[in-house]
Design an enzyme around this catalytic site. Structure first.
Site, mmCIF file in Angstrom:
data_model
loop_
_atom_site.group_PDB
_atom_site.id
_atom_site.type_symbol
_atom_site.label_atom_id
_atom_site.label_comp_id
_atom_site.label_asym_id
_atom_site.label_seq_id
_atom_site.Cartn_x
_atom_site.Cartn_y
_atom_site.Cartn_z
ATOM 1 N N GLY A 239 67.732 39.721 46.509
ATOM 2 C CA GLY A 239 66.658 40.867 46.051
ATOM 3 C C GLY A 239 66.839 41.790 47.228
ATOM 4 O O GLY A 239 67.170 41.301 48.260
ATOM 5 N N SER A 240 65.112 42.631 47.723
ATOM 6 C CA SER A 240 65.067 43.273 48.721
ATOM 7 C C SER A 240 64.955 42.306 50.625
ATOM 8 O O SER A 240 64.556 40.957 50.092
ATOM 9 C CB SER A 240 64.079 44.644 48.677
ATOM 10 O OG SER A 240 63.011 43.850 48.641
ATOM 11 N N GLY A 244 62.765 38.988 50.405
ATOM 12 C CA GLY A 244 63.582 37.657 50.926
ATOM 13 C C GLY A 244 62.615 37.301 52.114
ATOM 14 O O GLY A 244 62.680 36.123 52.469
ATOM 15 N N GLU A 261 69.725 36.415 49.215
ATOM 16 C CA GLU A 261 70.628 37.265 49.594
ATOM 17 C C GLU A 261 70.588 38.400 49.048
ATOM 18 O O GLU A 261 70.000 38.637 48.267
ATOM 19 C CB GLU A 261 71.888 36.637 47.939
ATOM 20 C CG GLU A 261 72.833 37.532 48.230
ATOM 21 C CD GLU A 261 73.215 38.971 47.489
ATOM 22 O OE1 GLU A 261 72.939 39.847 47.310
ATOM 23 O OE2 GLU A 261 73.725 38.073 46.129
ATOM 24 N N CYS A 295 74.463 44.635 45.766
ATOM 25 C CA CYS A 295 73.957 44.648 47.105
ATOM 26 C C CYS A 295 75.562 44.991 48.095
ATOM 27 O O CYS A 295 75.436 45.182 48.815
ATOM 28 C CB CYS A 295 73.784 43.125 47.126
ATOM 29 S SG CYS A 295 72.562 42.664 46.474
HETATM 30 C C1 UN1 Z 1 75.168 41.845 44.205
HETATM 31 O O1 UN1 Z 1 74.726 42.358 44.267
HETATM 32 O O2 UN1 Z 1 74.183 40.645 43.984
HETATM 33 O O3 UN1 Z 1 80.810 41.453 44.665
HETATM 34 C C2 UN1 Z 1 76.104 40.674 44.143
HETATM 35 C C3 UN1 Z 1 79.732 41.748 43.498
HETATM 36 C C4 UN1 Z 1 79.717 41.247 42.694
HETATM 37 C C5 UN1 Z 1 78.308 39.958 42.540
HETATM 38 C C6 UN1 Z 1 77.140 40.787 43.299
HETATM 39 N N1 UN1 Z 1 80.401 40.104 42.035
HETATM 40 O O4 UN1 Z 1 79.626 43.336 43.841
#
Ligand code: UN1
Length: 508
Positions: A239-240, A244, A261, A295
């Protein structure tokens, strides 16, 4: 739609806690909306603090049984869950799309990622090995073992509502841990659907069902309970950065482990010799795919001045041909943002770009016509400077900043000059540029690629990033080690007690 929900066991009103059985939760009843057309998909009665306590107790009890299963037997159960997921791939993929708005092929891809993760975890279940180390003492053997850790908390985000759970759950599962999943309140239905699938498998096998538990509730209530629970040995949170930090602080109070993450501010460097067509495709998927809500989405492109204008022009043209609309429709490449607050963040960023001296060259508009709902926006390109405050932040929307660079050293310097450190890429055919980018002086991210984009990482590698991204690693490689308790063992099979470091301690 009704049929899909039914097949996945989603009712009109659903219970928000599972611990081997569905609890009759009594918390606030929330509507779950589809961002596609703002319709209500179903309702969830959220879990209360008391519900959480019941789930946590069951998870602890189940751990005492589950840890005794040999790891390959645990793997076999994950294998069967993977098989069951294959049967529901279509429905689950559709529900992912309906609940969070990514296009259907990406919804399917997400379920495929779960299936792949199950297969990987099955293999891992026979490979949870420690080293044998040479002892300095005669007739001694030294080695290390990995034991199950305990109960794991999994906090997942709306953008990968099921895949990221699988990265954690299947690895934690083969490692002998039980777990409590707290999904995003925007995407509880996919979590309920997955839990129903898992429940079916475990029930048929007659193994303890409180291995894969679920609590649905607001972060400031249920999330806080989970992160402050000293019986949770590891919290893995996606998340953000702000969320975190909160998780990290709470876990620190009871010396709990975390895998974080968090935000990314991922850049692609395009050098003067790059294959522009390749780079364009990678940037387009990275920035517009999942409506910029990964992310790993591409947020910045650092382009060499010799190719800047050409690249910007071609990119604008490509953006102009992206079909936007209902993500369930074939051919559509960009669906809606997840909700109104995401649209608000998009609008706010647009204002800041102009205030801070950026220039929007494409997009910058919330769509009101020819779309079925209120969460559709145009993907946006802006010419910007890396040091603009808004460029330093992660806006979870399809906004891309183009930044001019003069040479590889400046490119790497600007590349690293953001607080986050998740994913990165360079497009070049020059070996020296590529190697410099991957060297200790190069990209400071957890993921660094050459001639492929920033998003779409494979599960075989460890996934995660540095700096404010949080430092955690999930999924493949040896990421499993964080889910286990490491133990160093020494056995003396001789008839004396020699001490290490040559220390003498004998009574005459
Ligand atoms: C995420 O955005 O939290 O590499 C994970 C990627 C994906 C997972 C992203 N397999 O874009």
């Amino acid at each position: 739609m009704k049929e899909i929900l039914e097949k996945l066991g989603i009712k009109e009103v659903n219970h928000g806690a599972y611990c081997g059985e569905w609890l009759h939760t009594t918390g606030e009843e929330v509507d779950v909306y589809s961002p596609i057309d703002d319709s209500i998909l179903a309702k969830v009665k959220t879990a209360t603090a008391a519900d959480y306590d019941i789930v946590a107790k069951k998870a602890i009890e189940a751990f005492k049984i589950w840890r005794n299963f040999p790891a390959p037997k645990r793997g076999e159960i994950i294998r069967l869950i993977g098989l069951e997921l294959r049967k529901y791939k279509d429905e689950l993929g559709r529900l992912v799309t309906m609940e969070m708005g990514k296009i259907y092929t990406e919804g399917l891809g997400e379920v495929q990622e779960m299936i792949d993760m199950a297969d990987l975890a099955v293999g891992m279940s026979r490979q949870l090995y420690g080293a044998t180390i040479q002892s300095e003492r005669p007739e001694h053997r030294m080695f290390e073992q990995y034991h199950p850790l305990g109960v794991i908390g999994i906090i997942s985000s709306f953008n990968f509502p099921v895949a990221v759970w699988a990265w954690n759950a299947f690895v934690a599962g083969v490692c002998g841990d039980t777990m409590i999943w707290k999904p995003s309140t925007s995407t509880p239905l996919t979590a309920i659907a997955v839990t129903n699938i898992v429940h079916k498998v475990l029930e048929e096998l007659g193994v303890p069902k409180a291995i894969f538990n679920l609590v649905i509730g607001r972060g400031n209530e249920i999330g806080e309970k989970l992160i402050n629970d000293k019986n949770i040995h590891l919290v893995s949170a996606t998340g953000s950065c702000q969320m975190g930090k909160r998780v990290h602080q709470a876990a620190a109070k009871h010396y709990g482990r975390v895998i974080l993450e968090l935000g990314g501010n991922n850049a692609i460097i395009v050098m003067e010799d790059a294959n522009i067509e390749l780079a364009l495709k990678a940037v387009l998927f990275g920035a517009v795919g999942t409506a910029g809500q990964r992310c790993t989405s591409t947020r910045r492109v650092l382009i060499h001045e010799d190719v800047f204008d050409d690249f910007a022009q071609k990119l604008e043209k490509a953006y102009g041909s992206v079909p936007i609309g209902n993500p369930l429709d074939e051919g559509v490449l960009m669906g809606p943002l997840v909700n109104q607050s995401a649209v608000g963040a998009y609008k706010n960023a647009l204002e800041k770009i102009e205030e801070q001296g950026g220039e929007i060259i494409y997009g910058g508009e919330v769509l009101t016509e020819d779309v079925p709902g209120n969460c559709y926006v145009l993907p946006t390109i802006a010419i910007a400077r890396n040091d603009m405050q808004i460029v330093q932040e992660e806006t979870f929307a399809p906004i891309l900043y183009l930044i001019k660079i003069k040479n590889i050293n400046q490119a790497i310097e600007l590349h690293n000059d953001v607080p986050q450190g998740l994913s990165s890429a360079i497009f070049t055919n020059n070996l020296q540029y590529a190697e410099q980018f991957l060297s200790d002086r190069g990209s400071d991210c957890g993921i660094a690629n050459v001639n492929i984009g920033t998003s779409g990482a494979e599960i075989g590698g460890a996934f995660g990033g540095e700096k404010e991204t949080g430092g955690g690693r999930e999924a493949g490689s040896d990421a499993w080690k964080a889910y286990m308790r490491r133990q160093t063992n020494t056995i003396n099979w001789g008839k004396t007690i020699p001490l290490a470091q040559g220390v003498e301690f004998d009574i005459d």
